[in-house]
Scaffold this active site. Structure first.
Site, PDB file in Angstrom:
ATOM      1  N   GLY A 143      35.251   0.938  43.387  1.00  0.00           N
ATOM      2  CA  GLY A 143      34.880  -0.015  44.432  1.00  0.00           C
ATOM      3  C   GLY A 143      33.633  -0.785  44.059  1.00  0.00           C
ATOM      4  O   GLY A 143      32.577  -0.200  43.810  1.00  0.00           O
TER       5      GLY A 143
ATOM      6  N   GLU B 217      30.410 -12.673  66.669  1.00  0.00           N
ATOM      7  CA  GLU B 217      30.097 -13.777  65.749  1.00  0.00           C
ATOM      8  C   GLU B 217      31.282 -14.727  65.607  1.00  0.00           C
ATOM      9  O   GLU B 217      31.121 -15.946  65.609  1.00  0.00           O
ATOM     10  CB  GLU B 217      29.686 -13.203  64.383  1.00  0.00           C
ATOM     11  CG  GLU B 217      28.348 -12.473  64.468  1.00  0.00           C
ATOM     12  CD  GLU B 217      27.881 -11.803  63.187  1.00  0.00           C
ATOM     13  OE1 GLU B 217      26.706 -11.445  63.125  1.00  0.00           O
ATOM     14  OE2 GLU B 217      28.685 -11.627  62.254  1.00  0.00           O
TER      15      GLU B 217
ATOM     16  N   ALA C 167      25.968  -2.831  55.631  1.00  0.00           N
ATOM     17  CA  ALA C 167      25.723  -3.144  54.228  1.00  0.00           C
ATOM     18  C   ALA C 167      24.457  -2.443  53.704  1.00  0.00           C
ATOM     19  O   ALA C 167      24.466  -1.901  52.593  1.00  0.00           O
ATOM     20  CB  ALA C 167      25.597  -4.658  54.058  1.00  0.00           C
TER      21      ALA C 167
HETATM   22  C1  LIG Z   1      33.869  -8.934  58.973  1.00  0.00           C
HETATM   23  C2  LIG Z   1      32.739  -8.002  58.667  1.00  0.00           C
HETATM   24  C3  LIG Z   1      31.440  -8.348  59.013  1.00  0.00           C
HETATM   25  C4  LIG Z   1      30.380  -7.489  58.738  1.00  0.00           C
HETATM   26  N1  LIG Z   1      29.116  -7.878  59.068  1.00  0.00           N
HETATM   27  C5  LIG Z   1      28.080  -7.102  58.714  1.00  0.00           C
HETATM   28  C6  LIG Z   1      26.742  -7.529  58.953  1.00  0.00           C
HETATM   29  O1  LIG Z   1      26.517  -8.598  59.529  1.00  0.00           O
HETATM   30  N2  LIG Z   1      25.726  -6.712  58.547  1.00  0.00           N
HETATM   31  C7  LIG Z   1      25.971  -5.525  57.906  1.00  0.00           C
HETATM   32  O2  LIG Z   1      25.020  -4.839  57.529  1.00  0.00           O
HETATM   33  N3  LIG Z   1      27.217  -5.082  57.695  1.00  0.00           N
HETATM   34  C8  LIG Z   1      28.273  -5.854  58.058  1.00  0.00           C
HETATM   35  N4  LIG Z   1      29.547  -5.425  57.820  1.00  0.00           N
HETATM   36  C9  LIG Z   1      29.757  -4.085  57.250  1.00  0.00           C
HETATM   37  C10 LIG Z   1      29.526  -4.088  55.746  1.00  0.00           C
HETATM   38  O3  LIG Z   1      30.143  -5.194  55.149  1.00  0.00           O
HETATM   39  C11 LIG Z   1      30.062  -2.771  55.190  1.00  0.00           C
HETATM   40  O4  LIG Z   1      29.341  -1.721  55.778  1.00  0.00           O
HETATM   41  C12 LIG Z   1      29.906  -2.731  53.677  1.00  0.00           C
HETATM   42  O5  LIG Z   1      30.707  -3.734  53.082  1.00  0.00           O
HETATM   43  C13 LIG Z   1      30.301  -1.379  53.134  1.00  0.00           C
HETATM   44  O6  LIG Z   1      30.126  -1.402  51.753  1.00  0.00           O
HETATM   45  P1  LIG Z   1      31.039  -0.508  50.809  1.00  0.00           P
HETATM   46  O7  LIG Z   1      30.549  -0.750  49.429  1.00  0.00           O
HETATM   47  O8  LIG Z   1      31.095   0.868  51.336  1.00  0.00           O
HETATM   48  O9  LIG Z   1      32.513  -1.086  50.972  1.00  0.00           O
HETATM   49  P2  LIG Z   1      33.082  -2.536  50.683  1.00  0.00           P
HETATM   50  O10 LIG Z   1      32.005  -3.551  50.636  1.00  0.00           O
HETATM   51  O11 LIG Z   1      34.188  -2.733  51.657  1.00  0.00           O
HETATM   52  O12 LIG Z   1      33.687  -2.425  49.209  1.00  0.00           O
HETATM   53  C14 LIG Z   1      34.747  -1.568  48.913  1.00  0.00           C
HETATM   54  C15 LIG Z   1      35.369  -2.023  47.600  1.00  0.00           C
HETATM   55  O13 LIG Z   1      36.297  -1.039  47.189  1.00  0.00           O
HETATM   56  C16 LIG Z   1      37.449  -1.669  46.673  1.00  0.00           C
HETATM   57  N5  LIG Z   1      38.573  -0.710  46.785  1.00  0.00           N
HETATM   58  C17 LIG Z   1      39.046  -0.145  47.917  1.00  0.00           C
HETATM   59  N6  LIG Z   1      40.049   0.718  47.610  1.00  0.00           N
HETATM   60  C18 LIG Z   1      40.191   0.694  46.274  1.00  0.00           C
HETATM   61  C19 LIG Z   1      41.061   1.362  45.366  1.00  0.00           C
HETATM   62  N7  LIG Z   1      41.983   2.229  45.793  1.00  0.00           N
HETATM   63  N8  LIG Z   1      40.951   1.091  44.048  1.00  0.00           N
HETATM   64  C20 LIG Z   1      40.036   0.188  43.591  1.00  0.00           C
HETATM   65  N9  LIG Z   1      39.190  -0.475  44.418  1.00  0.00           N
HETATM   66  C21 LIG Z   1      39.258  -0.225  45.738  1.00  0.00           C
HETATM   67  C22 LIG Z   1      37.603  -2.899  47.539  1.00  0.00           C
HETATM   68  O14 LIG Z   1      38.383  -3.887  46.897  1.00  0.00           O
HETATM   69  C23 LIG Z   1      36.139  -3.316  47.738  1.00  0.00           C
HETATM   70  O15 LIG Z   1      35.726  -4.233  46.730  1.00  0.00           O
HETATM   71  C24 LIG Z   1      30.637  -6.263  58.098  1.00  0.00           C
HETATM   72  C25 LIG Z   1      31.942  -5.896  57.752  1.00  0.00           C
HETATM   73  C26 LIG Z   1      32.984  -6.770  58.019  1.00  0.00           C
HETATM   74  C27 LIG Z   1      34.388  -6.392  57.635  1.00  0.00           C
END
Ligand SMILES: Cc1cc2nc3c(=O)[nH]c(=O)nc-3n(C[C@H](O)[C@H](O)[C@H](O)COP(=O)(O)OP(=O)(O)OC[C@H]3O[C@@H](n4cnc5c(N)ncnc54)[C@H](O)[C@@H]3O)c2cc1C
Length: 439
Positions: A24, A188, A332
């Site tokens: 990821g 939003e 995030a």
């Molecule tokens: C619409 C929206 C608005 C948001 N607004 C805010 C905000 O204003 N402020 C804030 O702090 N947070 C916000 N968030 C939350 C924040 O974006 C998430 O908490 C954050 O992205 C989590 O990070 P992560 O790295 O855990 O997962 P992600 O950023 O979701 O990344 C996960 C990655 O894993 C990859 N992946 C998944 N499964 C597999 C697999 N089986 N094999 C290979 N790759 C895989 C995906 O393609 C992705 O690139 C928002 C979320 C959304 C959806």
């Protein structure tokens, strides 16, 4: 290359550097990879997409303010900056913790076993329909660039249908937009949609008046922004009402279909229903076999390891992390801090340095933007709202965009949109057609 990837040499082997597999390339995965940049190790970052998505601005791509490319960065751009990083485009389909191996489905259709010495699961979350997956067909969620483009097309198409139909009931249905979930994303999106119908599209149609659109924001909870303090939620509710958004709290959705929504016994005919409610962890969080919470997030210890598996970490939205008795939020900042922590911990172990003290989340505050010139911020006891908070929101987002080109692109689009009221990405994308068709 394939043979090299499948070989699991012992960590102490002088012939081969230890391999850290990160699944990821979201906020957590990128932060972990960066924290390992000086480690004497091979860092392998696997993602099923070739780009990192800046999810906090997805709602702006869905409402045509920004183009999808402006909030995404090619993952290979990170590889170019970090010599020990190798990127693989592939979807991890299984994890074998006893063999220390993951299987990844590659773009050529093959499945490659990849051995690891350390595994960091940073695969994020997906929309949760709370046991009603049948709603997904009619109420798309917002998680990826593809989702944002599909939602943007759905919204713009609804106005085109409304302009051409002669049936007043159908016109009303096309001009009704229902958002299910009044958390930050729902708020939003609703405010941005309101600006779009009242300002951007104002004089663009001859037969319909887009400002007569109905924007309904539903939530089963008794207020908007349930994770914010009640006083800030009240301010936001007033602001949304002033923007013409119809708030329906304590309204549990009972049905979603091609006609619209039924919530708390009321039928709302709507051509566009968007799902901005809960999320569930990526299925990979369950695969190591440890405990998970109700949202499928892996329960991890104070060093973000899966219990009993010292080589396996889960970070970001896929992990259930608690601090004291309170859960660390799925935002995030938390993902970045967790990814960075695990990267540093692994680097320390590899170098034989003492491990860092247990993970502590530093809360920089929660923000939500409510249309033009207005945002709210909550940080501990501090609660702010209004124009200056909105400016702060804009600066924070510009600064945290992944690449310089994203920062420049987003800034210029925002300036253009702010002063002109227009939105540059008002495109209805058609589903891809195979083959060339002569006229
Ligand atoms: C619409 C929206 C608005 C948001 N607004 C805010 C905000 O204003 N402020 C804030 O702090 N947070 C916000 N968030 C939350 C924040 O974006 C998430 O908490 C954050 O992205 C989590 O990070 P992560 O790295 O855990 O997962 P992600 O950023 O979701 O990344 C996960 C990655 O894993 C990859 N992946 C998944 N499964 C597999 C697999 N089986 N094999 C290979 N790759 C895989 C995906 O393609 C992705 O690139 C928002 C979320 C959304 C959806």
């Amino acid at each position: 290359m394939a043979a090299a990837l499948t070989m699991a040499a012992p960590m102490a082997s002088p012939a081969r550097r230890p391999r850290i597999v990160i699944v990821g390339a979201g906020f957590a995965g990128i932060a972990a990879a960066r924290a390992l940049r000086r480690a004497s190790a091979e860092v392998l970052l696997i993602d099923r997409r070739n780009h990192h998505v800046f999810q906090p601005l997805l709602y702006q791509a869905a409402t045509a303010i920004l183009a999808p490319g402006e909030i995404a960065a090619p993952i290979r751009a990170f590889e170019a900056r970090q010599p020990n990083l190798d990127v693989i485009l592939g979807e991890v389909t299984s994890i074998d913790v006893s063999a220390q191996r993951v299987d990844a489905a590659l773009p050529d259709g093959s499945v490659r076993p990849i051995a690891y010495d350390y595994l960091v699961i940073a695969s994020g979350s997906r929309p949760s329909y709370f046991g009603h997956d049948e709603f997904a067909r009619f109420a798309p969620g917002l998680k990826s660039l593809t989702d944002a483009e599909a939602i943007r097309s759905k919204i713009l198409r609804a106005f085109e249908v409304a302009e051409t139909t002669s049936d007043p009931a159908e016109r009303g249905r096309q001009m009704t937009f229902v958002l299910v979930g009044a958390g930050p994303t729902g708020v939003e999106l609703a405010a941005s949609l309101s600006h779009m119908v009242h300002v951007t599209l104002r004089r663009n149609f001859r037969r319909i008046d887009p400002s007569q659109s109905r924007i309904v924001l539903l939530d089963a909870a008794d207020r908007v922004l349930p994770t914010f303090a009640p006083a800030l939620a009240d301010v936001v509710a007033q602001r949304l009402t002033a923007l013409g958004v119809e708030l329906r709290t304590s309204s549990k959705v009972e049905r979603v279909d091609e006609h619209g929504v039924v919530a708390a016994g009321t039928v709302i005919p709507a051509a566009t229903v968007l799902w901005t409610a809960g999320v569930a962890a990526s299925p990979l969080a369950r695969m190591p076999g440890g405990n998970t919470d109700r949202a499928g997030r892996a329960q991890v210890d104070h060093c973000l390891r899966v219990e009993g598996l010292p080589q396996v970490f889960v970070v970001g939205d896929a992990a259930a992390v608690t601090q004291g008795q309170r859960p660390v939020p799925g935002v995030a900042q938390a993902a970045i801090q967790e990814g960075r922590y695990v990267g540093r911990l692994i680097a320390a172990e590899l170098a034989g340095r003492p491990a860092p003290s247990p993970f502590r989340y530093f809360d920089k505050g929660n923000m939500a933007v409510v249309g033009k010139n207005f945002a709210v911020l909550e940080r501990g006891a501090l609660q702010l709202s209004g124009f200056l908070t909105w400016l702060l929101w804009a600066c924070v987002h510009i600064l945290t965009l992944p690449l310089l080109q994203n920062r420049i692109g987003v800034q210029s689009q925002w300036l253009w949109s702010y002063f002109s009221g227009q939105r540059s990405s008002r495109l209805i994308s058609e589903p891809a057609e195979a083959g060339f068709k002569p006229n």
